[in-house]
Design a protein around this motif. Structure first.
Motif, mmCIF file in Angstrom:
data_model
loop_
_atom_site.group_PDB
_atom_site.id
_atom_site.type_symbol
_atom_site.label_atom_id
_atom_site.label_comp_id
_atom_site.label_asym_id
_atom_site.label_seq_id
_atom_site.Cartn_x
_atom_site.Cartn_y
_atom_site.Cartn_z
ATOM 1 N N ALA A 270 0.962 -1.308 -0.107
ATOM 2 C CA ALA A 270 -0.449 -0.069 -0.454
ATOM 3 C C ALA A 270 0.719 0.847 -0.343
ATOM 4 C CB ALA A 270 -1.120 0.422 1.522
ATOM 5 N N ILE A 271 2.809 1.567 0.060
ATOM 6 C CA ILE A 271 2.767 1.993 0.086
ATOM 7 C C ILE A 271 2.634 3.046 -0.753
ATOM 8 C CG2 ILE A 271 5.219 1.247 0.933
ATOM 9 C CD1 ILE A 271 6.085 1.249 -2.182
ATOM 10 N N LEU A 272 2.563 4.685 -0.785
ATOM 11 C CA LEU A 272 2.445 5.593 -2.095
ATOM 12 C C LEU A 272 3.474 5.776 -2.543
ATOM 13 C CD1 LEU A 272 0.137 8.222 0.436
ATOM 14 C CD2 LEU A 272 -0.804 6.336 -1.131
ATOM 15 N N PHE A 273 2.902 6.290 -3.835
ATOM 16 C CA PHE A 273 4.315 6.310 -4.984
ATOM 17 C C PHE A 273 4.537 8.200 -4.887
ATOM 18 C CE2 PHE A 273 2.653 2.614 -6.780
ATOM 19 C CZ PHE A 273 3.429 1.987 -6.651
ATOM 20 N N PRO A 274 5.964 8.727 -4.849
ATOM 21 C CA PRO A 274 6.223 9.868 -5.304
ATOM 22 C C PRO A 274 5.440 9.757 -6.614
ATOM 23 C CG PRO A 274 8.016 9.095 -4.309
ATOM 24 C CD PRO A 274 6.228 7.500 -4.173
ATOM 25 N N ALA A 275 5.023 11.812 -6.966
ATOM 26 C CA ALA A 275 4.942 11.956 -8.296
ATOM 27 C C ALA A 275 5.633 11.105 -9.640
ATOM 28 C CB ALA A 275 4.316 13.222 -8.158
ATOM 29 N N THR A 276 7.015 11.620 -8.918
ATOM 30 C CA THR A 276 8.193 12.151 -9.725
ATOM 31 C C THR A 276 8.848 10.142 -10.364
ATOM 32 O OG1 THR A 276 9.308 12.571 -8.235
ATOM 33 C CG2 THR A 276 8.755 14.527 -9.524
ATOM 34 N N LEU A 277 7.951 9.190 -9.553
ATOM 35 C CA LEU A 277 8.794 8.288 -9.561
ATOM 36 C C LEU A 277 8.307 6.921 -10.625
ATOM 37 C CD1 LEU A 277 10.141 5.922 -7.956
ATOM 38 C CD2 LEU A 277 8.185 4.761 -6.880
ATOM 39 N N ARG A 278 9.005 6.657 -11.504
ATOM 40 C CA ARG A 278 9.257 5.694 -13.266
ATOM 41 C C ARG A 278 9.680 4.849 -12.647
ATOM 42 N NH1 ARG A 278 6.412 10.037 -13.333
ATOM 43 N NH2 ARG A 278 6.620 11.313 -14.440
ATOM 44 N N ARG A 279 10.782 4.215 -11.610
ATOM 45 C CA ARG A 279 11.409 3.158 -11.959
ATOM 46 C C ARG A 279 11.468 2.864 -10.332
ATOM 47 N NH1 ARG A 279 16.176 2.534 -14.137
ATOM 48 N NH2 ARG A 279 15.086 2.589 -16.189
ATOM 49 N N LEU A 280 10.890 1.979 -9.660
ATOM 50 C CA LEU A 280 10.798 1.442 -8.290
ATOM 51 C C LEU A 280 11.066 -0.524 -8.486
ATOM 52 C CD1 LEU A 280 9.478 1.280 -5.810
ATOM 53 C CD2 LEU A 280 7.544 0.061 -6.148
ATOM 54 N N TYR A 281 12.086 -0.600 -7.378
ATOM 55 C CA TYR A 281 13.237 -1.268 -6.901
ATOM 56 C C TYR A 281 11.958 -2.016 -5.958
ATOM 57 C CZ TYR A 281 16.816 -0.713 -9.961
ATOM 58 O OH TYR A 281 17.307 -0.011 -11.448
ATOM 59 N N ILE A 282 11.439 -3.687 -6.141
ATOM 60 C CA ILE A 282 11.067 -3.871 -4.824
ATOM 61 C C ILE A 282 11.777 -5.654 -4.028
ATOM 62 C CG2 ILE A 282 8.920 -5.420 -3.916
ATOM 63 C CD1 ILE A 282 7.844 -4.597 -6.823
ATOM 64 N N ALA A 283 12.098 -5.329 -3.405
ATOM 65 C CA ALA A 283 13.199 -5.721 -2.520
ATOM 66 C C ALA A 283 12.562 -7.297 -1.385
ATOM 67 C CB ALA A 283 14.088 -4.887 -1.151
ATOM 68 N N ARG A 284 12.146 -7.640 -2.267
ATOM 69 C CA ARG A 284 11.230 -8.948 -1.765
ATOM 70 C C ARG A 284 11.889 -9.950 -0.431
ATOM 71 N NH1 ARG A 284 12.687 -13.884 -3.954
ATOM 72 N NH2 ARG A 284 10.362 -14.795 -3.168
ATOM 73 N N ASP A 285 10.974 -9.882 0.330
ATOM 74 C CA ASP A 285 11.581 -11.090 1.291
ATOM 75 C C ASP A 285 11.410 -12.350 1.169
ATOM 76 O OD1 ASP A 285 12.575 -8.712 2.925
ATOM 77 O OD2 ASP A 285 10.867 -10.046 5.201
#
Length: 360
Positions: A270-285
């Motif tokens: 549910a994290i909110l994304f910054p309006a300028t975000l273009r690439r998200l790395y997801i560090a999975r457990d």
């Protein structure tokens, strides 16, 4: 007789602090209360006497409760127990004698406590964070170092509290343990919550990895949904994961990438994304909950036209990789999983020492 009791109780209530100072001299004032060990005047902090309030009824001054025994009463009980009296006539006479004495004005509290706020609220979280201190040179810093985390630049939202309250459940007594306190913030940097990791004063062992030997050594409070513990300021690229230690482990090898710790798999989705975000790395457990959070977050990111790239540990999580496989193994894994342009942009190891020196 009942009217006599009522009159004495109300007269004593109007002078509650003077009564406590006279009959419970081993105690001390803390905010609106006089703290003492028990009704007989034993030193301690389990019994509290209300000093401020109406002279009768709910919340009246002079009412006391002993948290250790669940006993409660009024100022006449305190006079009876502290003087060792048995008959009410003797208690009443002692109360009248006290009220005839020249009574001092109540002392002003040099450090008045702010008005109480709901437990677990965002305001309670902000107050807890304000009471804590920077982690440099504390058990919190030692805890992170012993877990292999040495890159602690841009961690002003991590603090240390030497005696942070912990209550196992509503039926148990409150305990105090040292704690790593993390501020949870929104996209504008406003504190909305706090996360506590209670620590073992004896240090790290393989059984507890430095956390206190209690049932739930990690707890969060406040408004968490959508928010996170943030390291660095995100613009077009950031990494997100569950645990604080997980993200700080990644920052050890990718020191310039902004990262956020959502504190749980459910909150990660549910994290909110910054309006300028273009690439998200997801560090999975590496567990079913981590897989579910990763899939949900990838779906949200793609719908927001954000590229999502999953970062996977070799063991359970990236802190486990760092501790058991070593920094070189984590660095090599990140070089293979991060986009080539971001390797050049964010894996700038020459700047880590300088950042650490600035933090110190």
């Amino acid at each position: 007789m009942s009217r006599l009791i009522s009159d004495l109780t109300e007269a004593l209530a109007r002078n509650a602090e003077a009564v406590c100072r006279h009959y419970l001299p081993e105690g001390q004032r803390q905010g609106r209360y006089w703290m003492i060990g028990d009704v007989s005047g034993t030193p301690g902090h389990s019994m509290f006497v209300r000093l401020i309030g109406p002279v009768s009824g709910r919340g009246a001054a002079g009412k006391w409760t002993d948290a250790a025994t669940a006993e409660h009463g009024d100022l006449l009980d305190i006079i009876r127990e502290s003087c060792g009296l048995a008959d009410f006539a003797d208690v009443a006479e002692e109360a009248r004698r006290f009220l005839r004495l020249p009574l001092p004005e109540p002392r002003s509290d040099p450090n008045p406590r702010p008005a109480p706020v709901p437990a677990g609220s965002p305001e309670a979280a902000r107050r807890l964070f304000d009471m804590a201190k920077p982690i440099a040179g504390t058990l919190a810093e030692s805890y992170l170092h012993k877990r292999g985390i040495t890159a602690l630049h841009e961690t002003a939202n991590l603090r240390f509290h030497p005696r942070c309250y912990y209550r196992p459940d509503s039926h148990s007594e409150t305990e105090t343990w040292p704690a790593l306190v993390a501020a949870v913030t929104d996209l504008d940097g406003m504190i909305t919550g706090a996360h506590r990791t209670w620590l073992d004063p004896n240090g790290l062992s393989e059984s507890n990895l430095g956390k206190a030997p209690i049932d739930t050594p990690r707890r969060a409070m406040g408004n968490l949904l959508g928010h996170a513990v943030r390291f660095g300021t995100a613009h077009d690229v950031m990494a997100a994961g569950e645990g604080i230690e997980t993200l700080l482990s990644l920052r050890t090898v990718v020191p310039d990438m902004p990262m956020v710790a959502a504190l749980s798999a459910a909150h990660l989705t549910a994290i909110l994304f910054p309006a300028t975000l273009r690439r998200l790395y997801i560090a999975r457990d590496n567990d079913p909950a981590g897989d579910g959070a990763m899939e949900a977050l990838v779906d949200r990111a793609q719908k927001a036209d954000i590229e999502a790239i999953t970062l996977s540990p070799q063991l359970g999580d990236f802190n486990e990789d760092l501790r058991l496989l070593g920094i070189d193994a984590v660095r090599s894994a990140m070089r293979n999983q991060i986009a080539p342009e971001d390797v050049a942009r964010f894996m700038n190891f020459s700047g880590v020492a300088g950042k650490e020196a600035e933090r110190a």
